[in-house]
Design a protein around this motif. Structure first.
Motif, short mmCIF file in Angstrom:
data_model
loop_
_atom_site.label_atom_id
_atom_site.label_comp_id
_atom_site.label_asym_id
_atom_site.label_seq_id
_atom_site.Cartn_x
_atom_site.Cartn_y
_atom_site.Cartn_z
N GLU A 1 0.86 -1.20 0.00
CA GLU A 1 0.00 0.00 0.00
C GLU A 1 0.89 1.24 0.00
OE1 GLU A 1 -3.27 1.18 -0.17
OE2 GLU A 1 -2.23 3.09 0.13
N ALA B 1 -21.94 6.37 0.05
CA ALA B 1 -23.22 5.68 0.16
C ALA B 1 -22.99 4.19 -0.08
CB ALA B 1 -24.20 6.24 -0.87
N ARG C 1 -15.69 6.50 4.83
CA ARG C 1 -14.75 5.74 4.00
C ARG C 1 -13.59 5.21 4.84
NH1 ARG C 1 -12.00 5.99 -1.08
NH2 ARG C 1 -13.49 7.43 -1.97
N ASP D 1 -11.72 0.14 -8.74
CA ASP D 1 -11.50 1.32 -9.59
C ASP D 1 -10.37 1.12 -10.59
OD1 ASP D 1 -13.49 2.67 -8.28
OD2 ASP D 1 -12.28 4.45 -7.82
N MET E 1 -17.64 2.06 -5.01
CA MET E 1 -17.23 1.07 -4.01
C MET E 1 -18.16 -0.15 -4.06
SD MET E 1 -17.67 1.47 0.10
CE MET E 1 -19.35 2.03 -0.09
#
Ligand code: FAD
Length: 452
Positions: free
Chosen positions: A33, A52, A107, A303, A316
């Motif tokens: 990461e 959402a 998030r 993505d 997402m």
């Protein structure tokens, strides 16, 4: 190298949920990461703080056994609360059953939870501050950079999955090897995050169970609730033009713009000026690519494979659904990895393209159509048709948000439904005037039964 080793690039939302799935299947998962560990450092400021979450995202979380942890993080949103320029508010419900709501979630909290749950399985390790630059497929090596000291190094892999988001380095490496199709279509609108804090006694300053929208035609403001009583507010507007990020560039033009267009929101934004001038302006784009994989060595998910604009709140959710379908492909094809990768792309690519198109269309709906009488009539009628013929007609928004039928099917059915709605509302102003016999005839003739 063991066939049980899988390397992921990116511990974002999709990468960390994927790690849970793979670890539960007994794989040893290592993740590289780029960013520091967000559980130790605050790194999310100014970038889509809440999202959402809808049915398609909830299902894979449930199947991974995470929903007990996620549920306390959620704030239900029953519909769009439309704010006009005088501050009047009206709620447009998203669905017509009590369970037809979407949920606002932080998030960062969701990402942290997925990372921690993955690590707790014992066979997942996340290496932070490690950026993958590219893949040397001939030698099965990743080219990495340690972001803390700038050192470059190589790392051998067995199989790698690129969950490294919209600017994916893994996508780039796959493209170089295969010379496939790759398009990145930037949107000519961008976004800026602002914040409505809780009231001094910690309460929400607006209705908490709604997604608030200030639709103004060419641009809009939205706000989603957070569990601490605040709202994350996002201004979407063109990059250039008379009302744009280019034209609103000093305190006076910002104050005037908000006072004229969003007076009720302005009254609740104490740090408007600071946030506007200090938070980054987020760019938006749609990414379509093919192939998603290279041999049995590398695959893209989330993505990295299909970045979309955020106006359907599905990026997402779609990425989580990718994880579920990928897991199903492993179940079906076992260790025939090339087949697993090929089948994953086959199941997902049309869906990714369909939600990309629907997300672009939804921007116009959110910033403009929600004020339109014909749009409202069609929406009301679509609820009525769903009540009468629920196995044939489900409003498109509901198919995307509350059901799990493939996006591509929702998109195709949505086009047919829209033509039916156009025809039925052509000369009427009230749904009482709608010819329901004709409606039944059209629906039964044009819309096959939904098998879910
Ligand atoms: C303003 C906005 C609002 C949104 N609202 C919603 C919403 O309401 N609902 C919804 O479902 N979706 C929404 N989305 C979309 C959602 O944020 C994305 O679809 C989702 O984050 C994709 O997850 P991901 O893991 O694929 O990518 P990301 O979340 O981008 O994660 C990628 C990870 O990879 C890391 N990384 C990147 N490059 C490298 C590299 N070279 N090496 C190592 N690591 C790397 C990154 O640091 C990051 O941690 C929104 C997006 C935006 C911009």
């Amino acid at each position: 190298m063991s066939d049980k080793n899988i390397t992921l690039i990116g511990a974002g939302l999709v990468g960390s949920l994927l790690a849970v799935y793979l670890a539960r299947r007994g794989f040893n998962v290592e993740i590289f990461e780029r960013r520091p560990d967000m559980r130790k450092e605050n790194i999310s400021a100014g970038r889509s703080i809440n999202l959402a979450l809808a049915n398609r995202g909830i299902y894979p979380l449930q199947q991974a056994g995470l929903m007990d942890h996620v549920s306390p993080m959620l704030t239900p949103m029953k519909g769009r609360m439309i704010h006009d320029k005088s501050g009047n508010q009206s709620l447009q419900p998203y669905g017509q059953r009590p369970e037809e709501v979407i949920y606002s979630v932080s998030r960062a909290d969701l990402n942290k939870l997925c990372m921690t749950q993955a690590e707790q399985l014992g066979n997942v390790s996340i290496r932070f501050n490690q950026r993958c630059e590219s893949i040397d497929f001939d030698n099965n090596e990743l080219l990495l950079v340690d972001e803390e000291n700038g050192n470059q190094y190589r790392h051998t892999f067995t199989r790698v999955i690129g969950t490294d988001g919209s600017a994916s380095a893994i996508r780039e490496s796959i493209q170089q090897k295969q010379n496939g199709k790759n398009s990145v279509e930037p949107l000519d609108h961008s976004y800026k995050e602002l914040c409505i804090p809780p009231s001094p006694n910690g309460d929400f300053q607006m209705e908490p169970n709604a997604l608030h929208i200030w639709p103004r035609g060419g641009y809009m403001v939205i706000a989603l609730p957070n569990i601490d009583g605040s709202f994350t507010v996002t201004l979407f507007m063109p990059n250039e033009g008379p009302v744009s990020f280019e034209s609103i560039k000093d305190k006076t033009s910002l104050e005037t713009f908000f006072a004229e267009q969003f007076p009720d929101a302005k009254a609740l934004l104490p740090d408007l000026e600071y946030d506007y001038f200090n938070n980054p302006t987020g760019r938006l784009a749609t990414v379509r690519t093919s192939p998603w994989y290279y041999q049995d060595k590398a695959l893209l998910l989330g993505d990295a494979a299909h970045a979309i604009v955020p106006f359907h709140g599905q990026g997402m959710n779609c990425g989580f659904e990718d994880v579920w379908d990928f897991d199903q492909c492993i179940e079906q094809f076992g260790d025939d990895w090339q087949q697993v990768f090929a089948e994953t792309e086959k199941r997902r690519i049309d869906n990714g393209n369909a939600i990309a198109d629907m997300a672009l269309e939804n921007y116009i709906e959110m910033r403009d159509s929600v004020n339109d009488a014909r749009y409202l009539l069609k929406k009301q009628l679509s609820f009525e048709l769903e009540k009468r013929w629920p196995n044939h007609f489900i409003p498109r928004y509901s198919m995307v948000m509350f059901h799990r039928l493939p996006y591509s099917e929702a998109f195709q059915r949505g086009k047919i439904q829209n033509r039916i709605l156009d025809e039925l509302t052509e000369n009427i102003t009230d749904i009482k005037q709608c010819d329901m016999e004709k409606a039944q005839h059209l629906i039964m003739r044009k819309l096959p039964e939904i098998i879910s």
